[in-house]
Structures are given as structure tokens and as C-alpha cells.
Design a protein around this motif. Structure first.
Motif, PDB file in Angstrom:
ATOM      1  N   MET A   1       0.842  -1.179   0.000  1.00 36.23           N
ATOM      2  CA  MET A   1       0.000   0.000   0.000  1.00 36.23           C
ATOM      3  C   MET A   1       0.883   1.236   0.000  1.00 36.23           C
ATOM      4  O   MET A   1       1.631   1.457   0.916  1.00 36.23           O
ATOM      5  CB  MET A   1      -0.868  -0.020   1.261  1.00 36.23           C
ATOM      6  CG  MET A   1      -1.626   1.253   1.500  1.00 36.23           C
ATOM      7  SD  MET A   1      -2.529   1.172   3.043  1.00 36.23           S
ATOM      8  CE  MET A   1      -1.807   2.568   3.863  1.00 36.23           C
ATOM      9  N   LYS A   2       0.816   2.010  -1.024  1.00 33.13           N
ATOM     10  CA  LYS A   2       1.465   3.326  -0.999  1.00 33.13           C
ATOM     11  C   LYS A   2       0.412   4.320  -0.526  1.00 33.13           C
ATOM     12  O   LYS A   2       0.326   4.600   0.645  1.00 33.13           O
ATOM     13  CB  LYS A   2       1.979   3.695  -2.388  1.00 33.13           C
ATOM     14  CG  LYS A   2       3.306   3.084  -2.706  1.00 33.13           C
ATOM     15  CD  LYS A   2       4.389   3.923  -2.134  1.00 33.13           C
ATOM     16  CE  LYS A   2       5.715   3.479  -2.711  1.00 33.13           C
ATOM     17  NZ  LYS A   2       6.825   3.899  -1.965  1.00 33.13           N
ATOM     18  N   THR A   3      -0.374   4.819  -1.448  1.00 31.13           N
ATOM     19  CA  THR A   3      -1.481   5.693  -1.064  1.00 31.13           C
ATOM     20  C   THR A   3      -2.731   5.238  -1.793  1.00 31.13           C
ATOM     21  O   THR A   3      -2.656   4.597  -2.836  1.00 31.13           O
ATOM     22  CB  THR A   3      -1.232   7.168  -1.428  1.00 31.13           C
ATOM     23  OG1 THR A   3      -1.151   7.289  -2.843  1.00 31.13           O
ATOM     24  CG2 THR A   3       0.003   7.708  -0.766  1.00 31.13           C
ATOM     25  N   LYS A   4      -3.838   5.592  -1.216  1.00 30.34           N
ATOM     26  CA  LYS A   4      -5.118   5.396  -1.878  1.00 30.34           C
ATOM     27  C   LYS A   4      -5.691   6.790  -2.065  1.00 30.34           C
ATOM     28  O   LYS A   4      -5.760   7.579  -1.123  1.00 30.34           O
ATOM     29  CB  LYS A   4      -6.020   4.501  -1.052  1.00 30.34           C
ATOM     30  CG  LYS A   4      -5.447   3.094  -0.981  1.00 30.34           C
ATOM     31  CD  LYS A   4      -6.342   2.132  -0.291  1.00 30.34           C
ATOM     32  CE  LYS A   4      -5.647   0.773  -0.296  1.00 30.34           C
ATOM     33  NZ  LYS A   4      -6.285  -0.165   0.595  1.00 30.34           N
ATOM     34  N   ASP A   5      -6.037   7.077  -3.301  1.00 25.21           N
ATOM     35  CA  ASP A   5      -6.466   8.427  -3.659  1.00 25.21           C
ATOM     36  C   ASP A   5      -7.916   8.435  -4.105  1.00 25.21           C
ATOM     37  O   ASP A   5      -8.388   7.473  -4.713  1.00 25.21           O
ATOM     38  CB  ASP A   5      -5.616   8.967  -4.819  1.00 25.21           C
ATOM     39  CG  ASP A   5      -4.123   8.876  -4.548  1.00 25.21           C
ATOM     40  OD1 ASP A   5      -3.712   9.126  -3.404  1.00 25.21           O
ATOM     41  OD2 ASP A   5      -3.378   8.552  -5.486  1.00 25.21           O
ATOM     42  N   ARG A   6      -8.559   9.547  -3.831  1.00 27.65           N
ATOM     43  CA  ARG A   6      -9.895   9.794  -4.358  1.00 27.65           C
ATOM     44  C   ARG A   6      -9.937  11.250  -4.811  1.00 27.65           C
ATOM     45  O   ARG A   6      -9.347  12.120  -4.178  1.00 27.65           O
ATOM     46  CB  ARG A   6     -10.983   9.581  -3.303  1.00 27.65           C
ATOM     47  CG  ARG A   6     -11.028   8.202  -2.690  1.00 27.65           C
ATOM     48  CD  ARG A   6     -11.983   7.279  -3.409  1.00 27.65           C
ATOM     49  NE  ARG A   6     -11.831   5.904  -2.982  1.00 27.65           N
ATOM     50  CZ  ARG A   6     -12.563   5.291  -2.073  1.00 27.65           C
ATOM     51  NH1 ARG A   6     -13.514   5.936  -1.462  1.00 27.65           N
ATOM     52  NH2 ARG A   6     -12.343   4.026  -1.784  1.00 27.65           N
ATOM     53  N   GLU A   7     -10.628  11.473  -5.920  1.00 31.84           N
ATOM     54  CA  GLU A   7     -10.808  12.832  -6.410  1.00 31.84           C
ATOM     55  C   GLU A   7     -12.290  13.168  -6.408  1.00 31.84           C
ATOM     56  O   GLU A   7     -13.125  12.316  -6.705  1.00 31.84           O
ATOM     57  CB  GLU A   7     -10.211  12.978  -7.801  1.00 31.84           C
ATOM     58  CG  GLU A   7      -8.694  12.874  -7.784  1.00 31.84           C
ATOM     59  CD  GLU A   7      -8.052  13.249  -9.109  1.00 31.84           C
ATOM     60  OE1 GLU A   7      -8.693  13.948  -9.919  1.00 31.84           O
ATOM     61  OE2 GLU A   7      -6.902  12.838  -9.311  1.00 31.84           O
TER      62      GLU A   7
END
Length: 131
Positions: free
Chosen positions: A1-7
Motif C-alpha cells: 500500500m502506498k497511497t489510496k487516492d480519491r478525487e
């Protein structure tokens, strides 16, 4: 897991209120938090405290970055090192070079549950209108 992104696009989100909602969410979940602002966005860190964590030297924290404009907001969550004295340089490293700021951690049910609950809460708050 690096990052989980949402826009989130076209929602006219008040970024300061969103930052406060995120910080308050983690405080309600009994995390120690710190928030730092930068012209490019906001960094919120949340960590669990305790004697066992201190002895083991676990300085990991959830690091949440919020960047963009009211109509084009990006939220990222990942694990990073707890930063003492959260300053502009530290925040800038998370916002401008996130691949260096976050680190891989083994997926755990606990981590997945926290992230899943976090995203549901934030999406609900945005749908209700953080303005």
C-alpha cells in the motif's frame, strides 16, 4: 500500500472545513492528530498512542493529504512516519513527492477497516455538502 487516492470534482468543497472534518474524524476514533497547512494543500497525521507502541518504536501514522481547488479536490491516505514539529518542509515533501513520503506496509484487516470506514465517512460528508 502506498497511497489510496480519491478525487472529488464539481462539488465546491471548502478545503479548510474538509481538513477539519478529517482531523475530527480521527480524533473521534481515538487517534492523536496533527494538522499542517501549506499553500499546496494540507497534511493531517493520525496515530494511535500507547506504551507498547512507544517501546516498539512504532512511529507510523496515517498521513492524509488534501490538495486541489474547491471544484477539484484530491484526498490521499497512506502510511508515513510520524513527523515531530510538522513544518512547511515536511508538508511539502508529502504534497510534492508522495512516493518518497509514504512507505509500504503489509495490508492488514485493521488497516483496511479503518480506511474503508474513513472513505465512507468522507464521501458521505462531501455528499451532504462541506461548503
Amino acid at each position: 500500500m502506498k497511497t489510496k487516492d480519491r478525487e472529488f470534482n464539481g462539488k465546491n468543497i471548502d478545503l479548510d472545513k474538509l481538513s477539519n472534518v478529517v482531523e475530527q474524524y480521527f480524533q473521534n476514533e481515538k487517534f492523536k492528530t496533527q494538522l499542517g497547512k501549506h499553500p499546496n494543500g494540507t497534511l493531517i497525521q493520525a496515530t494511535k498512542e500507547g506504551l507498547l507502541r512507544s517501546i516498539a518504536g512504532m512511529d507510523r501514522s496515517y498521513s492524509i493529504t488534501i490538495s486541489g481547488t474547491p471544484d477539484n479536490v484530491k484526498i490521499s491516505i497512506g502510511m508515513g512516519k510520524w513527523l515531530q514539529n510538522l513544518g512547511v518542509a515536511a508538508i511539502e515533501s508529502f504534497l510534492l513527492t508522495p512516493e518518497l513520503a509514504f512507505f509500504e506496509v503489509p495490508e492488514s484487516l485493521w488497516g483496511f477497516e479503518i480506511e474503508d470506514k474513513f472513505w465512507k465517512y468522507i464521501e458521505n460528508q462531501i455528499d451532504l455538502g462541506i461548503q
